[in-house]
Design a protein around this motif. Structure first.
Motif, short mmCIF file in Angstrom:
data_model
loop_
_atom_site.label_atom_id
_atom_site.label_comp_id
_atom_site.label_asym_id
_atom_site.label_seq_id
_atom_site.Cartn_x
_atom_site.Cartn_y
_atom_site.Cartn_z
N GLN A 91 53.47 69.41 -7.23
CA GLN A 91 52.74 70.10 -6.16
C GLN A 91 53.56 71.26 -5.60
O GLN A 91 53.00 72.30 -5.24
CB GLN A 91 52.37 69.11 -5.04
CG GLN A 91 51.38 68.06 -5.44
CD GLN A 91 52.01 66.89 -6.21
OE1 GLN A 91 53.22 66.72 -6.29
NE2 GLN A 91 51.15 66.07 -6.82
N ASP A 92 54.88 71.10 -5.55
CA ASP A 92 55.75 72.17 -5.10
C ASP A 92 55.74 73.34 -6.09
O ASP A 92 55.76 74.50 -5.69
CB ASP A 92 57.19 71.68 -4.90
CG ASP A 92 57.34 70.74 -3.73
OD1 ASP A 92 56.52 70.78 -2.79
OD2 ASP A 92 58.29 69.93 -3.75
N VAL A 96 54.66 77.07 -4.94
CA VAL A 96 55.52 78.25 -5.11
C VAL A 96 54.80 79.30 -5.96
O VAL A 96 54.80 80.49 -5.63
CB VAL A 96 56.88 77.87 -5.73
CG1 VAL A 96 57.67 79.10 -6.12
CG2 VAL A 96 57.68 77.01 -4.76
N VAL A 97 54.16 78.87 -7.04
CA VAL A 97 53.45 79.81 -7.91
C VAL A 97 52.27 80.45 -7.15
O VAL A 97 52.04 81.65 -7.27
CB VAL A 97 52.99 79.12 -9.21
CG1 VAL A 97 52.04 79.99 -10.00
CG2 VAL A 97 54.19 78.75 -10.05
N GLY A 98 51.56 79.66 -6.38
CA GLY A 98 50.46 80.22 -5.58
C GLY A 98 50.95 81.25 -4.58
O GLY A 98 50.34 82.31 -4.41
N THR A 99 52.07 80.96 -3.92
CA THR A 99 52.63 81.91 -2.97
C THR A 99 53.11 83.17 -3.68
O THR A 99 52.88 84.28 -3.20
CB THR A 99 53.80 81.26 -2.20
OG1 THR A 99 53.32 80.11 -1.50
CG2 THR A 99 54.42 82.22 -1.21
N ALA A 100 53.76 83.01 -4.84
CA ALA A 100 54.22 84.17 -5.61
C ALA A 100 53.03 85.05 -6.01
O ALA A 100 53.10 86.28 -5.91
CB ALA A 100 54.99 83.72 -6.85
N TYR A 118 57.36 69.57 -15.31
CA TYR A 118 56.23 70.39 -14.90
C TYR A 118 56.79 71.74 -14.49
O TYR A 118 57.67 71.83 -13.62
CB TYR A 118 55.51 69.71 -13.74
CG TYR A 118 54.20 70.36 -13.36
CD1 TYR A 118 53.06 70.17 -14.14
CD2 TYR A 118 54.10 71.15 -12.23
CE1 TYR A 118 51.85 70.76 -13.79
CE2 TYR A 118 52.90 71.73 -11.87
CZ TYR A 118 51.78 71.54 -12.65
OH TYR A 118 50.59 72.12 -12.31
N SER A 119 56.32 72.81 -15.09
CA SER A 119 57.00 74.09 -14.96
C SER A 119 56.03 75.27 -14.99
O SER A 119 54.92 75.17 -15.52
CB SER A 119 58.01 74.22 -16.11
OG SER A 119 58.80 75.36 -15.98
N ALA A 120 56.49 76.39 -14.44
CA ALA A 120 55.76 77.66 -14.48
C ALA A 120 56.78 78.79 -14.42
O ALA A 120 57.93 78.57 -14.01
CB ALA A 120 54.80 77.76 -13.31
N VAL A 121 56.36 79.98 -14.82
CA VAL A 121 57.23 81.15 -14.74
C VAL A 121 56.45 82.28 -14.07
O VAL A 121 55.29 82.54 -14.41
CB VAL A 121 57.70 81.60 -16.15
CG1 VAL A 121 58.55 82.87 -16.07
CG2 VAL A 121 58.47 80.48 -16.86
#
Length: 135
Positions: A91-92, A96-100, A118-121
């Motif tokens: 969820q974090d 963070v991705v949504g805020t970015a 669970y990851s994103a860039v």
């Protein structure tokens, strides 16, 4: 063998084309800018405290080139490094991705389960890449 200070944070310096954009983007992510206010109303140098051991410093190209003896600096067409940002939960990562995204960042890899977690860039306004991961 040298002794490295454990009482001072590691500082990662990154070039920036627009100090205001960098300030606004990283402030939106929840990082606190530190330092004395410069002529443009932003801290000089522009630094953000990530945690007690790490600060990000954003340097305009002229200043960055001065420190690196004018070595070529990666452009948005090149990737010079991948900065890792560990968070506590999937969820974090999503938050963070949504805020970015809302702050003007570019999502390079949408949040998904990977073998390492669970990851994103995402890329900041200067195309510096961040990998957000919850293990």
């Amino acid at each position: 063998m040298p002794t490295f200070s454990d009482s001072q944070p590691v500082i990662v310096a990154l070039p920036t084309e627009d100090r205001r954009k960098s300030h606004d983007f990283y402030t939106a992510l929840g990082l606190k800018a530190t330092g004395e206010t410069g002529d443009d109303g932003l801290p000089e140098p522009l630094q953000f405290e990530v945690n007690a051991g790490l600060r990000l410093m954003f340097v305009p190209p002229g200043g960055f080139g001065w420190v690196t003896n004018n070595r070529p600096t990666a452009t948005g067409e090149q990737t010079e490094c991948l900065l890792g940002l560990p968070v506590g939960s999937p969820q974090d990562v999503d938050a963070v991705v949504g805020t970015a995204r809302q702050a003007g960042g570019t999502i390079v890899m949408e949040p998904a389960q990977q073998p390492w977690g669970y990851s994103a860039v995402f890329a900041d306004p200067d195309d510096h890449l961040w990998q957000v991961t919850a293990g």
